[in-house]
Every structure is written in structure tokens, then in C-alpha cells.
Design a protein around this motif. Structure first.
Motif, PDB file in Angstrom:
ATOM      1  N   THR A 109     -16.103 -35.510 -11.767  1.00 25.58           N
ATOM      2  CA  THR A 109     -15.204 -34.233 -12.390  1.00 25.58           C
ATOM      3  C   THR A 109     -14.873 -32.931 -11.379  1.00 25.58           C
ATOM      4  OG1 THR A 109     -16.068 -34.234 -15.088  1.00 25.58           O
ATOM      5  CG2 THR A 109     -14.935 -32.038 -14.778  1.00 25.58           C
ATOM      6  N   ALA A 110     -13.502 -33.025 -11.407  1.00 21.96           N
ATOM      7  CA  ALA A 110     -13.215 -31.990 -10.078  1.00 21.96           C
ATOM      8  C   ALA A 110     -12.725 -30.809 -11.123  1.00 21.96           C
ATOM      9  CB  ALA A 110     -12.047 -32.343  -9.538  1.00 21.96           C
ATOM     10  N   TRP A 111     -13.274 -28.899 -11.078  1.00 21.95           N
ATOM     11  CA  TRP A 111     -12.625 -28.371 -11.264  1.00 21.95           C
ATOM     12  C   TRP A 111     -13.131 -26.766 -10.844  1.00 21.95           C
ATOM     13  CZ3 TRP A 111     -15.556 -24.174 -12.459  1.00 21.95           C
ATOM     14  CH2 TRP A 111     -16.833 -23.993 -12.449  1.00 21.95           C
ATOM     15  N   LEU A 112     -11.166 -26.458 -11.467  1.00 18.66           N
ATOM     16  CA  LEU A 112     -11.661 -24.704 -10.173  1.00 18.66           C
ATOM     17  C   LEU A 112     -11.486 -23.538 -11.553  1.00 18.66           C
ATOM     18  CD1 LEU A 112      -8.201 -23.943  -9.460  1.00 18.66           C
ATOM     19  CD2 LEU A 112      -8.456 -26.239  -8.874  1.00 18.66           C
ATOM     20  N   GLU A 113     -11.735 -22.487 -11.140  1.00 16.39           N
ATOM     21  CA  GLU A 113     -11.566 -21.548 -12.005  1.00 16.39           C
ATOM     22  C   GLU A 113     -10.465 -20.546 -11.660  1.00 16.39           C
ATOM     23  OE1 GLU A 113     -13.233 -17.928 -14.770  1.00 16.39           O
ATOM     24  OE2 GLU A 113     -14.950 -19.585 -14.288  1.00 16.39           O
ATOM     25  N   VAL A 114      -9.460 -20.610 -12.103  1.00 14.87           N
ATOM     26  CA  VAL A 114      -8.227 -19.261 -11.816  1.00 14.87           C
ATOM     27  C   VAL A 114      -8.013 -17.894 -12.635  1.00 14.87           C
ATOM     28  CG1 VAL A 114      -5.433 -18.829  -9.921  1.00 14.87           C
ATOM     29  CG2 VAL A 114      -7.535 -20.845  -9.676  1.00 14.87           C
ATOM     30  N   ASP A 115      -8.400 -17.068 -12.755  1.00 16.86           N
ATOM     31  CA  ASP A 115      -8.240 -15.706 -13.438  1.00 16.86           C
ATOM     32  C   ASP A 115      -8.333 -15.988 -14.578  1.00 16.86           C
ATOM     33  OD1 ASP A 115      -6.757 -14.941 -11.126  1.00 16.86           O
ATOM     34  OD2 ASP A 115      -4.523 -15.370 -11.861  1.00 16.86           O
ATOM     35  N   GLY A 116      -9.574 -16.802 -15.001  1.00 18.48           N
ATOM     36  CA  GLY A 116     -10.029 -17.287 -15.870  1.00 18.48           C
ATOM     37  C   GLY A 116      -9.542 -18.476 -16.566  1.00 18.48           C
ATOM     38  N   VAL A 117      -8.975 -19.300 -15.864  1.00 16.15           N
ATOM     39  CA  VAL A 117      -8.505 -20.294 -16.610  1.00 16.15           C
ATOM     40  C   VAL A 117      -8.850 -21.432 -15.821  1.00 16.15           C
ATOM     41  CG1 VAL A 117      -7.161 -21.970 -17.024  1.00 16.15           C
ATOM     42  CG2 VAL A 117      -6.506 -19.212 -17.440  1.00 16.15           C
ATOM     43  N   VAL A 118      -9.847 -22.494 -16.553  1.00 16.53           N
ATOM     44  CA  VAL A 118     -10.331 -23.215 -16.091  1.00 16.53           C
ATOM     45  C   VAL A 118      -9.430 -24.823 -16.512  1.00 16.53           C
ATOM     46  CG1 VAL A 118     -12.082 -24.682 -16.459  1.00 16.53           C
ATOM     47  CG2 VAL A 118     -12.453 -22.224 -16.838  1.00 16.53           C
ATOM     48  N   TYR A 119      -9.243 -25.777 -14.858  1.00 14.82           N
ATOM     49  CA  TYR A 119      -8.961 -26.079 -14.911  1.00 14.82           C
ATOM     50  C   TYR A 119      -9.848 -27.613 -14.276  1.00 14.82           C
ATOM     51  CZ  TYR A 119      -5.045 -22.844 -14.277  1.00 14.82           C
ATOM     52  OH  TYR A 119      -3.853 -21.907 -15.304  1.00 14.82           O
ATOM     53  N   ALA A 120     -10.212 -28.793 -15.787  1.00 11.13           N
ATOM     54  CA  ALA A 120     -10.873 -29.740 -14.848  1.00 11.13           C
ATOM     55  C   ALA A 120      -9.884 -30.940 -15.340  1.00 11.13           C
ATOM     56  CB  ALA A 120     -11.788 -29.309 -15.852  1.00 11.13           C
ATOM     57  N   ALA A 121     -11.445 -32.153 -14.095  1.00  7.01           N
ATOM     58  CA  ALA A 121     -10.384 -33.372 -14.310  1.00  7.01           C
ATOM     59  C   ALA A 121     -11.002 -34.300 -13.941  1.00  7.01           C
ATOM     60  CB  ALA A 121      -9.193 -33.582 -13.623  1.00  7.01           C
ATOM     61  N   PRO A 122     -11.395 -35.930 -15.187  1.00  2.64           N
ATOM     62  CA  PRO A 122     -12.736 -36.252 -14.427  1.00  2.64           C
ATOM     63  C   PRO A 122     -11.734 -37.123 -13.806  1.00  2.64           C
ATOM     64  CG  PRO A 122     -11.503 -37.016 -16.568  1.00  2.64           C
ATOM     65  CD  PRO A 122     -11.025 -35.492 -15.848  1.00  2.64           C
ATOM     66  N   LEU A 123     -12.099 -37.098 -12.511  1.00  2.00           N
ATOM     67  CA  LEU A 123     -11.414 -38.430 -11.220  1.00  2.00           C
ATOM     68  C   LEU A 123     -11.786 -39.559 -11.168  1.00  2.00           C
ATOM     69  CD1 LEU A 123     -12.381 -35.954  -8.760  1.00  2.00           C
ATOM     70  CD2 LEU A 123     -10.229 -35.934  -9.967  1.00  2.00           C
ATOM     71  N   PRO A 124     -11.557 -40.868 -10.976  1.00  2.00           N
ATOM     72  CA  PRO A 124      -9.588 -40.569 -10.038  1.00  2.00           C
ATOM     73  C   PRO A 124      -8.343 -40.777 -11.082  1.00  2.00           C
ATOM     74  CG  PRO A 124     -10.604 -42.581 -10.196  1.00  2.00           C
ATOM     75  CD  PRO A 124     -11.584 -42.236 -11.304  1.00  2.00           C
ATOM     76  N   ASP A 125      -8.372 -40.767 -12.189  1.00  2.00           N
ATOM     77  CA  ASP A 125      -7.359 -41.107 -13.102  1.00  2.00           C
ATOM     78  C   ASP A 125      -7.298 -39.378 -13.697  1.00  2.00           C
ATOM     79  OD1 ASP A 125      -6.733 -42.829 -11.499  1.00  2.00           O
ATOM     80  OD2 ASP A 125      -8.422 -44.502 -13.344  1.00  2.00           O
ATOM     81  N   GLY A 126      -8.215 -38.118 -14.369  1.00  2.00           N
ATOM     82  CA  GLY A 126      -7.200 -37.759 -15.265  1.00  2.00           C
ATOM     83  C   GLY A 126      -7.710 -38.354 -16.479  1.00  2.00           C
ATOM     84  N   PRO A 127      -6.894 -37.734 -17.418  1.00  4.17           N
ATOM     85  CA  PRO A 127      -6.174 -36.402 -17.025  1.00  4.17           C
ATOM     86  C   PRO A 127      -6.520 -34.809 -17.148  1.00  4.17           C
ATOM     87  CG  PRO A 127      -5.929 -36.799 -19.022  1.00  4.17           C
ATOM     88  CD  PRO A 127      -7.171 -37.413 -18.818  1.00  4.17           C
ATOM     89  N   PRO A 128      -4.982 -33.613 -16.282  1.00  2.54           N
ATOM     90  CA  PRO A 128      -6.250 -32.474 -15.804  1.00  2.54           C
ATOM     91  C   PRO A 128      -6.648 -32.114 -17.744  1.00  2.54           C
ATOM     92  CG  PRO A 128      -4.585 -33.070 -15.504  1.00  2.54           C
ATOM     93  CD  PRO A 128      -4.384 -34.299 -15.595  1.00  2.54           C
TER      94      PRO A 128
END
Length: 87
Positions: free
Chosen positions: A10-29
Motif C-alpha cells: 500500500t502506498a499512501w500519503l496524507e495532505v491537509d488531513g486527507v489520506v490518499y491510499a492505493a494498493p499497488l500496483p493496480d489501485g484503485p486509489p
């Protein structure tokens, strides 16, 4: 007790309190904000479901009993989506 963690693929990041995550390699985010982001942040340090519930309750200013069922259900969805895993 099984420990929860962010999935190994899982790739993820948090920006301004919102988390964006996706299982790699095909997502979906997946975009997590509000309560979803709160649950995600409670999983990141690790621990079992009880630990996650306690963190969410503390952050939300309520009791664990009030949030336990909703947190468990959401964690199950994140596990099914491949975003979280058990250790």
C-alpha cells in the motif's frame, strides 16, 4: 491478538488531513477524509483493533463503546480492499 498495519503493498500519503491510499500496483486509489482519515491515522502506529478503537475514541472525544462497531466495520473494509493487513 492480531495486530493491524498498513498493507505491505500500500502506498499512501496524507495532505491537509486527507489520506490518499492505493494498493499497488493496480489501485484503485482511495481518498479518506474525516472519520476515515481518523481511523487510518489510528492504524498507522500499529496495534490491535482495541488499540485503534481507543485512539479513534480519544481523538473524537468519545468512549470506545460508541465508536467500536463503526471502526471495526471500516477496518474490515480496508482489509478487504488490501489497504490494511494483519501481522
Amino acid at each position: 491478538m492480531s495486530r493491524l498495519r498498513v498493507g505491505p503493498d500500500t502506498a499512501w500519503l496524507e495532505v491537509d488531513g486527507v489520506v490518499y491510499a492505493a494498493p499497488l500496483p493496480d489501485g484503485p486509489p482511495v481518498v479518506l477524509d474525516g472519520p476515515g482519515a481518523l481511523v487510518w491515522r489510528a492504524v498507522v502506529p500499529g496495534g490491535g483493533l482495541d488499540d485503534v478503537v481507543a485512539r479513534v475514541a480519544a481523538e473524537a472525544g468519545t468512549s470506545a463503546e460508541v465508536v467500536a462497531a463503526d471502526v471495526a466495520s471500516f477496518v474490515d473494509q480496508l482489509l478487504a480492499g488490501g489497504l490494511l493487513a494483519h501481522e
